[in-house]
Enzyme design. Structure first.
Site, PDB file in Angstrom:
ATOM      1  N   HIS A  30       0.814  -1.220   0.000  1.00 31.72           N
ATOM      2  CA  HIS A  30       0.000   0.000   0.000  1.00 31.72           C
ATOM      3  C   HIS A  30       0.848   1.270   0.000  1.00 31.72           C
ATOM      4  O   HIS A  30       0.343   2.350   0.281  1.00 31.72           O
ATOM      5  CB  HIS A  30      -0.953   0.028   1.197  1.00 31.72           C
ATOM      6  N   HIS A  50     -16.523 -10.205 -19.184  1.00 35.46           N
ATOM      7  CA  HIS A  50     -15.078 -10.039 -19.086  1.00 35.46           C
ATOM      8  C   HIS A  50     -14.451 -11.162 -18.270  1.00 35.46           C
ATOM      9  O   HIS A  50     -15.156 -11.994 -17.677  1.00 35.46           O
ATOM     10  CB  HIS A  50     -14.726  -8.668 -18.514  1.00 35.46           C
ATOM     11  N   CYS A 162      -7.249 -10.897 -19.508  1.00 36.60           N
ATOM     12  CA  CYS A 162      -8.531 -10.345 -19.954  1.00 36.60           C
ATOM     13  C   CYS A 162      -8.475  -9.813 -21.381  1.00 36.60           C
ATOM     14  O   CYS A 162      -9.472  -9.860 -22.115  1.00 36.60           O
ATOM     15  CB  CYS A 162      -9.024  -9.259 -18.996  1.00 36.60           C
TER      16      CYS A 162
END
Length: 252
Positions: A30, A50, A162
């Site tokens: 993070h 998708h 994808c």
């Protein structure tokens, strides 16, 4: 759409469009922020099919991607799932989402098909266009619906992602499984760019003189960019030969 951007408005969407969006994400620590691309096939009435990377699917590329790429599934608070899609955060494989969940706050872009080589090379960012031609919207959606029912194999950020899914839906072509890399422009661009960074780092280590480094590095970067463009073009599904036409079971 054009040379600078493929961004479109929702009212410009057409059935069978290959669309994509840039999503903001963070590394596992993070501490760093980056953007990744999610792509899919627009069906109609705001629905998108998708192939996202689900939670717990290891990448295992042996590259920096292993540390920065997380799930690309639409995210909602557990107590506030999408009223249309429900909770998609734990789904795997090919899924159908409303366009709001697909975009997850990002802008909408349309992938271009049948572009010229000059146009392709001018688009510095990979994963936005291809030399290959698209099949009819009916064929594209039929193939996407088939994969929604039957699946598209295991997700792999380099070999089966994808963009590979959307390219297959649009063209009916898929890279032969024995090769080490898929057909997506994003993967080709990443590997090509990684090569430029490595070669530039070696030049830096090899040169102790600032002027010598500058002259050599400029030349090296120019050559590296040329290799980047050539690598992107060579891996485009519209020119490579290590592809096969996908025949759906119901078509045999």
């Amino acid at each position: 759409m054009g040379m600078l951007t493929n961004k479109i408005k929702r009212e410009d969407l057409k059935r069978g469009d290959h669309i994509y969006s840039y999503r903001r994400a963070y590394t596992y620590s993070h501490h760093a922020r980056f953007y990744f691309v999610t792509t899919g096939i627009y069906v109609d009435a705001g629905n998108v099919i998708h192939f996202p990377r689900g939670e717990g699917q290891e990448i295992g590329t042996g590259t920096a991607l292993d540390n920065i790429i997380g799930s690309s599934l639409p995210q909602h608070p557990l107590d506030n799932p999408c009223p249309i899609c429900g909770d998609e955060s734990r789904r795997d494989g090919v899924i159908s989402s409303c366009i709001d969940c697909f975009l997850s706050g990002g802008d909408l872009y349309r992938y271009e098909y049948g572009v010229t080589r000059t146009f392709f090379l001018a688009k510095v960012c990979g994963g936005t266009c291809t030399l290959a031609s698209s099949e009819s919207p009916e064929q594209v959606i039929h193939r996407a619906m088939y994969f929604l029912r039957k699946g598209f194999g295991d997700y792999d950020v380099i070999k089966n992602n994808c963009e590979d899914f959307a390219l297959c839906c649009k063209t009916g072509l898929r890279v032969i499984p024995t090769v080490s890399m898929g057909q997506s422009g994003q993967a080709a661009s990443f590997q090509a760019a990684a090569g430029i960074v490595i070669s530039s780092s070696l030049v830096f280590l090899a040169r102790s003189s600032p002027l010598g480094f500058l002259a050599t590095n400029v030349t090296g970067l120019a050559g590296g960019y040329g290799k980047y463009c050539v690598n992107r073009l060579a891996n485009d599904i519209g020119v490579r030969r290590d592809v096969m036409r996908v025949v759906l079971e119901e078509e045999t």
